[in-house]
Design an enzyme around this catalytic site. Structure first.
Site, PDB file in Angstrom:
ATOM      1  N   GLY A 154       0.770  -1.152  -0.245  1.00 56.93           N
ATOM      2  CA  GLY A 154       0.104   0.002  -0.173  1.00 56.93           C
ATOM      3  C   GLY A 154       0.810   1.043   0.081  1.00 56.93           C
ATOM      4  CB  CYS A 155       0.055   4.547  -1.279  1.00 59.30           C
ATOM      5  SG  CYS A 155      -1.527   4.842  -0.210  1.00 59.30           S
TER       6      CYS A 155
END
Length: 352
Positions: A154-155
């Site tokens: 994920g970011c």
């Protein structure tokens, strides 16, 4: 390499911001050609109908999702789907000989019970999930090189782990004191209609969300535990800020040795990331800004110590759609295929 030798790749879930970022990168990648764009709600539409600015470069139509068709055309498939869908498709694609890079959360977790607890979906693909490699090249480069299935991070975890990893790996902090304060632009929420992402709602406003319960928390903790060699829990709080791109993650933790100074930590970080072409460790007194990373796969890291509190403060800045999503996926692709890690990935930002 001639056009006929390029590797055919496909994107299932090409209509979102991550999908169009992948399209942009793959169009300019010298070793691949886009052979398939697939989607559900956008099936049957020319891709330029979704993104008119690409009309001069992309003549493909978004096709219905048919895994037989995908596997017959593509050696590599990117899955840019909502959480809970990739786990139904990846096993079939891998069985048909495709390499798969999943941009959702489906293959980020070693323990599927953790996934089920946080994402509310039961899983039956245990054997496939066991083969997945977490797609953070700076930590798992060797494993990625031989993988057939990548669970792209994920970011928020990307930005946070880039800041935390050297501290945990080298035993520099008391892990239980780690606090992550992260701020993201609105593109991280996707292209769907959401009230809180409307200009009238987001402009001029800053607010936290998912406090004490954001789904990226167990993902961060899994990798932190790997690095520390024991279970680690972190306090993670994300915020939405009124800009389109970027994540700034600020990590606070108590030093195990209060006598450790900033220059020592800078040296440790520089050594830890010496073989990581996208990581830029900033000189003391300079702290990263999200704009520096716009449109690139770079991660900027700044470091400070506070002798008054015996804490270290590490800041990292990335483009959430690049190093936080599509760019990192292409970085993993390069490693999987034995290509130069930086191939096709911008290192020069949009500025100002």
């Amino acid at each position: 390499m001639g056009e006929s030798e390029r590797i055919p790749v496909g994107i299932i879930g090409a209509s979102g911001y991550g999908g169009v970022q992948l399209v942009r990168l793959l169009l300019e990648h010298p070793q691949v050609e886009i052979a398939y764009l697939g989607g559900k709600g956008s099936a049957g539409k020319p891709y330029w109908d979704l993104y008119p600015h690409l009309s001069h470069l992309v003549n493909l139509t978004v096709e219905p999702i048919d895994l037989e068709v995908v596997a017959s055309r593509c050696q590599v498939v990117f899955l840019g789907l909502p959480n809970g869908l990739a786990c139904d498709m990846a096993p079939q694609l891998i069985a048909k000989g495709c390499k798969v890079l999943d941009l959702s959360a489906d293959y980020r977790f070693r323990d599927l019970q953790t996934y089920t607890a946080w994402y509310n979906k039961d899983r039956s693909d245990t054997e496939t999930a066991a083969k997945a490699v977490y797609g953070l090249p700076e930590l798992y480069r060797t494993e990625i090189q031989s993988a057939s299935l990548i669970g792209c991070p994920g970011c928020y975890p990307t930005a946070s782990l880039m800041a935390l990893s050297p501290l945990l790996k080298q035993g520099l902090i008391l892990p239980e004191t780690a606090i992550i304060d992260a701020k993201s632009g609105t593109s991280g929420g996707g292209r769907q209609e959401k009230i809180h992402l409307l200009l009238a709602e987001a402009e001029g406003s800053l607010g936290a969300y998912g406090v004490a319960k954001h789904r990226h928390t167990p993902e961060i903790e899994q990798v932190c535990s790997d690095l520390a060699g024991h279970e680690v829990k972190v306090q993670f709080t994300p915020h939405l800020i009124p800009m389109v791109r970027g994540i700034l993650s600020t990590v606070y933790a108590s030093l195990r040795d209060p006598g450790l100074v900033r220059d020592d930590i800078l040296t440790i970080y520089s050594a830890f990331y010496r073989s990581s072409p996208f990581v830029k460790i900033l000189p003391h007194g300079i702290y990263p800004q999200t704009k520096w990373a716009w449109g690139t796969n770079l991660c900027y890291i700044g470091i400070e110590t506070d002798p008054r509190t015996d804490r270290v403060i590490v800041l990292s800045a990335i483009d959430n759609l690049m190093k936080g999503q599509a760019g990192q996926a292409v970085q993993c692709l390069n490693l999987m295929m034995g290509w130069e890690e930086t191939l096709g990935l911008p290192q020069l930002s949009f500025y100002p």
